[in-house]
Design a protein around this motif. Structure first.
Motif, mmCIF file in Angstrom:
data_model
loop_
_atom_site.group_PDB
_atom_site.id
_atom_site.type_symbol
_atom_site.label_atom_id
_atom_site.label_comp_id
_atom_site.label_asym_id
_atom_site.label_seq_id
_atom_site.Cartn_x
_atom_site.Cartn_y
_atom_site.Cartn_z
ATOM 1 N N THR A 158 41.290 37.370 33.583
ATOM 2 C CA THR A 158 42.527 37.546 32.539
ATOM 3 C C THR A 158 42.370 37.649 31.127
ATOM 4 N N SER A 160 44.455 36.961 28.105
ATOM 5 C CA SER A 160 46.128 36.388 27.751
ATOM 6 C C SER A 160 46.391 36.519 26.298
ATOM 7 N N ASN A 166 47.171 42.891 26.560
ATOM 8 C CA ASN A 166 46.495 41.913 27.759
ATOM 9 C C ASN A 166 46.106 42.947 28.772
ATOM 10 N N ILE A 168 43.448 43.001 32.942
ATOM 11 C CA ILE A 168 42.684 42.338 33.888
ATOM 12 C C ILE A 168 41.220 42.831 33.595
ATOM 13 N N THR A 188 51.209 42.773 32.883
ATOM 14 C CA THR A 188 50.377 41.550 32.159
ATOM 15 C C THR A 188 51.054 41.008 30.740
ATOM 16 N N ALA A 221 48.819 37.559 30.662
ATOM 17 C CA ALA A 221 48.176 37.317 31.732
ATOM 18 C C ALA A 221 47.154 36.224 31.575
ATOM 19 N N ILE A 224 45.584 33.312 37.515
ATOM 20 C CA ILE A 224 44.897 34.498 38.479
ATOM 21 C C ILE A 224 44.218 33.867 39.748
ATOM 22 N N TYR A 235 48.425 37.611 39.696
ATOM 23 C CA TYR A 235 48.343 37.145 38.414
ATOM 24 C C TYR A 235 49.649 36.969 37.556
#
Length: 368
Positions: A158, A160, A166, A168, A188, A221, A224, A235
């Motif tokens: 992630t 964040s 943001n 993945i 996210t 995000a 997870i 997430y």
């Protein structure tokens, strides 16, 4: 005659594993034979080592002091500021290095994923990221592994970042190739105060600078977890009571169109409070920290939610780790008491704590 008034009752049982009297920890993971590893990001505390192993009550730099002494924020051969440590299904330790002490802009070489052999206690693989995958604004937060895909498996990370894109991030562990998915997708992102107004220890949780108005927390995000069958990745943003999942088949295909990936996102609903860490077990259950209620919740395969543990000592439950000894380990680190949230005052009170609780004990049903 004076009688004792009712108070908030705990749920479940917490066993204290370790007290931290130095810097604030964020991550914990437990190897298959019980070795415990913890990390301390460089957020302003004095951090002698950003990754340690707990041995007989001591915090020992891991794998050694040299790996915990970087030459700069772009050093690919040493830890800069580790946010998460995770033991994968093959019993190998991975450290996720943000390359971002004090949330500074990242420089290639600093952000990395490092694999350590727990038999030899030596680093065996270092994966760094191109600047279009880990952006200057990125903050790598947590990671999960699926070793069933491809030649050596995939990792999911992630990003964040606060008030920045943001995503993945997917990593091919065989080649080191990586790519961003769900980049700045709404799922996210942190939610605005109109939709999410977090309350921790009975007080609104906001960014409160020494001067100027309070602002909403913008961390996206964060937590997870991967489903037991590897089909879905779960997430959540730090600043949200909702959580989401996405098809791992879509994440794993770097050639897939972004809209096709986004089409597999499922809104998993309200999870009962803000969460920092997520985790899963081999029985198909999903675990969620709940920093608004000093709790850890669990979603069963049938969709029902349970309270695993609720305790006033769980002051900001952060990272979760399910161990092979059927215990769930959790860090409590008082994130909300840090200076950025309290007009420059550090309200944290040491020690910070590592707890564990048995995950097969009978929990309390919240809703069917």
């Amino acid at each position: 005659m004076w009688t004792r008034l009712p108070t908030d009752e705990p749920v479940g049982t917490l066993e204290l594993v370790h007290r931290f009297r130095g810097p604030m920890p964020t991550g914990v993971t437990v190897a298959h034979r019980g070795r415990i590893f913890v990390n301390f990001p460089r957020w302003g505390d004095e951090v002698p080592a950003t990754v340690v192993e707990l041995r007989r009550g001591r915090e020992i730099p891991y794998p050694d002091l040299r790996w915990n002494t970087p030459s700069g924020n772009d050093d690919p051969s040493a830890f800069v500021s580790v946010q998460s440590v995770v033991v994968d299904p093959a019993d190998r330790l991975w450290a996720l290095d943000t390359g971002s002490p004090l949330f500074a802009p990242t420089t290639p070489g600093g952000p990395k994923l490092v694999r350590i052999n727990l038999t030899t206690d030596t680093v065996e693989q270092v994966i760094t990221f191109p600047p279009d995958v880990v952006l200057p604004t990125s903050y790598l937060n947590d990671v999960r592994f699926d070793l069933r895909r491809g030649e050596a498996g995939l990792a999911y990370l992630t990003d964040s970042a606060d008030a920045a894109p943001n995503a993945i991030i997917v990593v091919d562990l065989a080649t080191g190739a990586s790519w961003r998915r769900l980049n700045d997708h709404p799922s996210t992102k942190a939610e605005p105060l109109a939709d999410f107004r977090p309350v921790v220890e009975g007080r609104p949780f906001l960014v409160r600078p020494p001067d100027g108005p309070a602002q909403p927390v913008g961390v996206g995000a964060d937590g997870i977890a991967i489903s037991a069958d590897g089909a879905r990745l779960y997430y959540c943003a730090l600043a949200s009571r909702r959580w989401y999942s996405v098809a791992t088949d879509a994440l794993a295909d770097p050639a897939l169109d972004p809209d096709e990936v986004a089409a597999t996102v499922v809104d998993e609903g309200d999870k009962g409070g803000g969460a920092d860490g997520l985790e899963s077990d081999d029985a198909g259950r999903l675990y969620l920290t709940n920093y608004e209620h000093n709790a850890v919740l669990r979603r069963r395969p049938d969709g029902g939610y349970e309270t695993v543990v609720h305790d006033p000592r769980l002051l900001w439950p952060d990272t979760l780790s399910v161990a092979t000894n059927r215990h769930l380990y959790v860090i409590a680190n008082q994130v909300h008491r840090q200076p950025p949230f309290n007009r420059g005052r550090d309200l944290r009170r040491k020690p910070y704590a590592l707890f564990r609780t048995r995950i097969d004990a009978g929990p309390v049903l919240l809703r069917p």
